[in-house]
Design an enzyme around this catalytic site. Structure first.
Site, short mmCIF file in Angstrom:
data_model
loop_
_atom_site.label_atom_id
_atom_site.label_comp_id
_atom_site.label_asym_id
_atom_site.label_seq_id
_atom_site.Cartn_x
_atom_site.Cartn_y
_atom_site.Cartn_z
N GLU A 38 0.84 -1.20 0.00
CA GLU A 38 0.00 0.00 0.00
C GLU A 38 0.88 1.25 0.00
OE1 GLU A 38 -2.20 0.42 3.67
OE2 GLU A 38 -3.47 2.03 2.89
N LYS A 116 -9.12 2.33 -2.19
CA LYS A 116 -9.37 1.73 -0.88
C LYS A 116 -10.75 2.12 -0.37
CE LYS A 116 -6.97 1.41 3.62
NZ LYS A 116 -5.76 1.89 4.35
N CYS A 152 -5.10 -3.04 2.57
CA CYS A 152 -4.97 -3.07 4.04
C CYS A 152 -6.29 -3.22 4.82
CB CYS A 152 -4.20 -1.83 4.49
SG CYS A 152 -3.42 -2.02 6.11
#
EC number: 6.3.5.1
Lengths: 581, 581
Positions: A38, A116, A152
């Protein structure tokens, strides 16, 4: 056709665009699907940096360079890399920033695949301050295989979240009758003692849910207080197919076919393997009084590695090659010094300075000397008796008022702070703070005295954990700490025969109580239920609640717990506290 | 039937539930609609407090008490009060927290009317960390009149927000053909120099948009660095119908009929009267080089009031009745001391301590003495020459290495820090920091030396603003500062003939450059465009970028600007900075 997965857990300084570009070009060799962490392109966490114009302009320029490079590149590879996507206003300010996965396609360039969805915004995380959340699940095809993409936090949603990207992806897989070859997660996930098991538990369940391997690529880096440990892995059902190093950059290639297969077990999504488990502490509330879990050898080893890594990261990035520690003859400074010694790199040096006052016992001198002998260094001896009495005399003379009691204790500590920093100025050494979390929580330290330092190594370890780690380090990494230091009763030695236990409950009661207050956010009522006495609760809560101002000016603390003092601990100083009693 | 609006701008300590309960009972007298500020029931900002179990349990208990009290109350009044609404998990932890408006109905109890929709999450604001956003517009009927309800940020949405509660309310008004008697906004809006005009501009436009008065009720309070100034008001079209005090609790009653009427003007929603104007700085980018706007007398007066208020709030809430300031003979400490004097309350006292070193000029002594004469206090004289040379000698003796240069400068500053805090320990006085924003931005101070203090009064004022405020204060609030202090060149007096200008660009160039870097987030390229030279930019950026570690351990700074150092300034220390040059 064989499909290689090439996992790169990388390690760069924040915003070091030239180095990251270089490493991208070097790493993108070999057929297969390359996976990076990330925000690989920038580092993480960036905080206000993402809003600075020079940062934005340099980043966009370098992103463009990377795109041009990819257009000219060739080969049978693809890459998934984490980066920022900016949507700009006309006036040069960012309108919308997203935390994305870019696909690098040789001959074509960069493609923005996914934003994300679950932006962590608790504790140290402020992602909703800077980023806008994505709204779509992303599937990615490579070599005829289909992959689910995550960044994540997307993997961690629990019942407290309004949205669960894993579940949304699974719903879509089922609805469309898709078959995934793997779920790939690009992470920047901070270290925390015993977190590895939680990542594995969660990964196992995601793997079982989708019936395919779960590929986890985490970054490496020490960003002030926050430590990223790497430890990338592939979980296929209940089988850990690959585990990469902790706190070290590494690349590994795995053939997808070799880790595939079907699993007979069923996923079991429990609170413990979601965010709630990740962020929950480890206080045993079943025992009376509540106790702290004692670290295993393995946990000690990873905490030791984390602390040494964090220290070296901060020193390197700040340009320090020398370390300076004030040795007192007590446990905290001894462990700090041992950790410095164990982590020392070629070209680095360290100095221990011992500054006894009139209240320092001869034993402290002997133990400090013994410690330095074991470390193979010379002890710098700097008694403060004379300066201490000079300050005393000057006060009597200038104010016709001699001082005593707490004032006299603090003077010694502050003189030491001044001398330590003078030495640091003189030699260019970085001062390492020696406070522990128990001390910090109850304010048992002198502001601008023993609380000084560029960075705190032990500020996230309770005193009992300091002892546990010292014992472990002594046994497994060199017998540096004299037994006498471990065995003697803790004392600040700022007045005659002073012992910590005169002012504080014993650490085996204090530490679990503090963990209850900090991590479980307990008050008097819950602490009574957990088996503590009204007297000790009142005493500790009072000390804790009244020492917020000391923590507010403390140095960055290397974070090794879910709940630490520092950036993620946000407590007003000015407040009514009477309802707590 | 006449409809009274009763506005209460209240002032309480965070979480002081007993006092707030008491004040609620006392204030809820008189027929009409009582309006209280945002989060009146708890105070604001609460940060992690909202997650603590003792806070939650006490709050819910007191909310219940208030409900019971309301059930038994009687009268022809209603009240709109800001508070928290908790949706709890079974395990005693909060699942969802909303920032709401409760209606208090005598004989009935409390009703949750509205949840704040636009949760500020930039700079010092972390509301999305703790609160969930509401999804509905709220209209409220009282006495046959219809009111639109808002909480603070709801009124400020601009083009950068994904949602505009004002617009959504207006759409609904139009769709349903409603006629509002007023839009009521419950606020907890921090002070900022010259913000009042922005509030009025925005309010005027909302009033014109809805064709009804805009009623704004703001809290009063100093919460560490963040200051709430009250200044509640009613804007009817372009007419300011009511303006309440700054930094003081107050209640005012207005008859709705007397402020109603129709407006001929049209609203004009420009970026300047939305969030963008609120949060944008005031650097004049039209002039070359860019200049800082000079504060008017009125702005000086409000900044002075804000600083005195913030100091008194912090002192009162921390239990201090004495103040201690290190006087140097320079501008910053002189202004701090003058502000302490002007704000001093009965029962409080202050001391000025002057600690000359061998480099302090006789003029500094004279000016310090003159200043204290004007203030009517005795100057505490504490020369550090002897201690300074004692430390020097001890270093030569213990390390066979005398120190000089920067080390020698820092020693003097740190010895002063130690002595100042020793005096503070001895007398129980609160040490007030004397750093200014220019110094902080370029790291022109000694860590643990002149940077110490419980709170910083001038840390949000550039040096040129310090001069401007000093001039204003001297002219309008007592001629406390000797002309000699204002006229002499700034110097740290830590070496022979030292002047700030030896190390820094002149303040009339430095300060606007810093404002550009901090508030406009400019880099080298934009600063060049703004008319600064490459040499001065490189020098200043270097100092700024390398002093992050000093700011990280600095005390809370009373915030009087949109962009300040402190809680809302979040910048990683460890980062690559080379791309900035």
């Amino acid at each position: 056709m064989k499909t290689n997965l090439i996992l790169h857990q990388t390690h760069h300084t924040l915003a070091d665009f030239d180095a990251i570009f270089q490493s991208t070009v070097e790493l993108l060799k070999g057929d297969g699907l390359h996976v990076f962490p990330e925000l690989y392109l920038t580092g993480y966490p960036l905080q206000d940096l993402v809003l600075q114009r020079p940062f934005i302009e340099s980043y966009l320029e370098y992103l463009n360079d990377l795109d041009l490079w990819a257009k000219k590149a060739s080969g049978s590879w693809r890459a998934l890399i984490g980066g920022l996507h900016y949507e700009m206003e006309n006036n040069g300010f960012p309108k919308k920033i997203t935390n994305v996965i870019y696909e690098v396609v040789p001959g074509v360039g960069l493609k923005n695949l996914y934003s994300k969805r679950l932006l962590p915004n608790y504790d140290i995380f402020d992602e909703q301050k800077y980023f806008s959340a994505g709204t779509e699940t992303a599937f990615y095809e490579f070599n005829g295989q289909l992959f689910g993409l995550q960044i994540c936090e997307d993997m961690w949603a629990s019942s407290v979240h309004e949205l669960d990207p894993c579940k949304l992806m699974h719903d879509e897989v089922q609805k469309k009758g898709l078959k995934l070859a793997a779920v790939i997660n690009l992470s920047a996930s901070p270290f925390e003692a015993a977190k590895k098991k939680k990542r594995f538990d969660r990964a196992r369940n995601i793997s079982l849910l989708f019936g395919c391997p779960f590929v986890y690529v985490n970054r490496v880096g020490g960003e002030d207080e926050i430590l990223f440990d790497g430890g990338s892995f592939i979980m296929a059902g209940s089988k850990l197919q690959l585990e990469m190093k902790s706190f070290e950059a590494e690349s590994k290639t795995v053939a997808l076919e070799e880790i595939s297969g079907s699993y007979s077990e069923k996923p079991e999504i429990k609170a413990e393997n979601t965010w709630e488990g990740l962020f929950s502490p480890r206080l045993n509330m079943e025992s009376r009084p509540a106790t702290l879990k004692v670290w295993t050898d393995e946990e000690c080893e990873e905490v030791m590695k984390a602390l040494i890594f964090g220290l070296q990261e901060y020193a390197t990035k700040s340009g320090f090659k020398k370390f300076l520690v004030a040795l007192s003859g007590g446990m905290d400074s001894a462990l700090v010094l041992a950790l410095v010694k164990i982590g020392l790199r070629p070209g680095q040096s360290f100095e221990a300075i011992y500054m006894p006052s009139v209240f320092s016992s001869p034993v402290s001198t002997e133990l400090s000397e013994d410690m330095c002998r074991r470390l193979g260094i010379k002890l710098s001896y700097f008694p403060i008796k004379f300066l201490h009495s000079a300050v005393k005399n000057a006060f009597t003379q200038n104010f016709q008022e001699p001082f005593q009691g707490l004032t006299d204790e603090n003077v010694q500590s502050r003189l030491r702070g001044t001398l330590l920093y003078t030495r640091s100025n003189q030699t260019g050494a970085m001062v390492i703070n020696t406070s522990n979390k128990s001390e910090l929580a109850v304010g048992y330290s002198t502001q601008y005295g023993d609380s000084v330092g560029a960075i705190s190594l032990l500020g996230d370890l309770f005193k009992s954990e300091v002892y546990r780690l010292a014992e472990y380090v002594n046994k497994h990494h060199g017998n540096y700490i004299p037994e006498g230091i471990i065995k003697r009763g803790p004392s600040a030695e700022l007045r005659e025969n002073q012992l910590d236990q005169d002012s504080l409950p014993p650490y085996d009661r204090l530490d679990p109580m503090l963990e209850g207050i900090l991590s479980y956010r307990l008050g008097k009522k819950q602490l009574l239920e957990a088996g503590f006495t009204e007297t000790e609760i009142t005493r500790v809560l009072n000390l804790y609640l009244k020492s917020e101002y000391k923590r507010a000016q403390f140095c960055p603390i290397l974070k090794v717990k879910a709940k630490s003092f520092g950036f993620g601990y946000r407590m007003p100083m000015s407040k009514n506290i009477s309802y707590q009693f």
